[in-house]
Enzyme design. Structure first.
Site, short mmCIF file in Angstrom:
data_model
loop_
_atom_site.label_atom_id
_atom_site.label_comp_id
_atom_site.label_asym_id
_atom_site.label_seq_id
_atom_site.Cartn_x
_atom_site.Cartn_y
_atom_site.Cartn_z
N GLU A 138 0.82 -1.22 0.00
CA GLU A 138 0.00 0.00 0.00
C GLU A 138 0.85 1.26 0.00
OE1 GLU A 138 -2.04 -3.18 2.60
OE2 GLU A 138 -0.02 -2.39 2.33
N CYS A 173 -1.72 -0.96 7.58
CA CYS A 173 -1.14 -0.58 8.87
C CYS A 173 -1.11 0.94 8.99
CB CYS A 173 0.26 -1.16 9.00
SG CYS A 173 1.49 -0.35 7.93
N CYS A 189 1.02 2.61 6.21
CA CYS A 189 0.37 2.59 4.90
C CYS A 189 -0.82 3.54 4.86
CB CYS A 189 -0.06 1.18 4.55
SG CYS A 189 1.33 0.06 4.28
#
Length: 156
Positions: free
Chosen positions: A53, A81, A84
């Site tokens: 990402e 996360c 990202c």
């Protein structure tokens, strides 16, 4: 974007994740979808710091204007996360779609050194910002399918 389109794009992101895993990388994948529902970019995971990402959002920010990216959607196999999600935010991507929650991944990986998950949802990260980025996910009907490549990978 309709729910069926989101599911189709989640499967495209999963193809990128499986390709990454086939090359020895962590099995995460993401696609950038334009306002016309076309996939503009795809990205598999590279390593513990170069997540799918994050790399996709950085590439997108270099290739497209912030105004255009606001009309785009980042589709990720798993819940991004904090790193990202923050990169998606700063890249000005207006929408996030993810397949399974970080908690599902944690249940599979445990305390694996290569995936030290954080208990911080993408919604919590985005709610801390000034932009109203739309978030869609998880999608329980495809979660098992998207987690399949993780089941054996983290036992290595």
């Amino acid at each position: 974007m309709t729910r069926d389109q989101m599911l189709a794009h989640l499967r495209s992101a999963d193809a990128a994740a499986r390709e990454a895993a086939a090359h020895g990388h962590h099995p995460f994948g993401a696609v950038l979808v334009g306002p016309d529902d076309a996939i503009l970019m795809r990205q598999g995971n590279i390593d513990t710091v170069h997540h799918a990402e994050t790399e996709l959002a950085r590439r997108a920010a270099a290739a497209y204007s912030p105004e255009f990216l606001w009309t785009c959607t980042l589709v990720s196999t798993g819940e991004p996360c904090a790193m990202c999600t923050g990169t998606l935010y700063w890249a000005n991507i207006g929408r996030l779609v993810y397949g399974f929650e970080e908690t599902k991944l944690l249940a599979l990986t445990g305390d694996h050194a290569a995936n030290p998950t954080m208990s911080l949802s993408s919604r919590a990260v985005l709610d801390s910002g000034q932009k109203k980025i739309e978030v869609f996910g998880p999608f329980p009907e495809v979660a098992d399918e998207l987690l399949a490549s993780h089941r054996d990978f983290w036992k290595r």
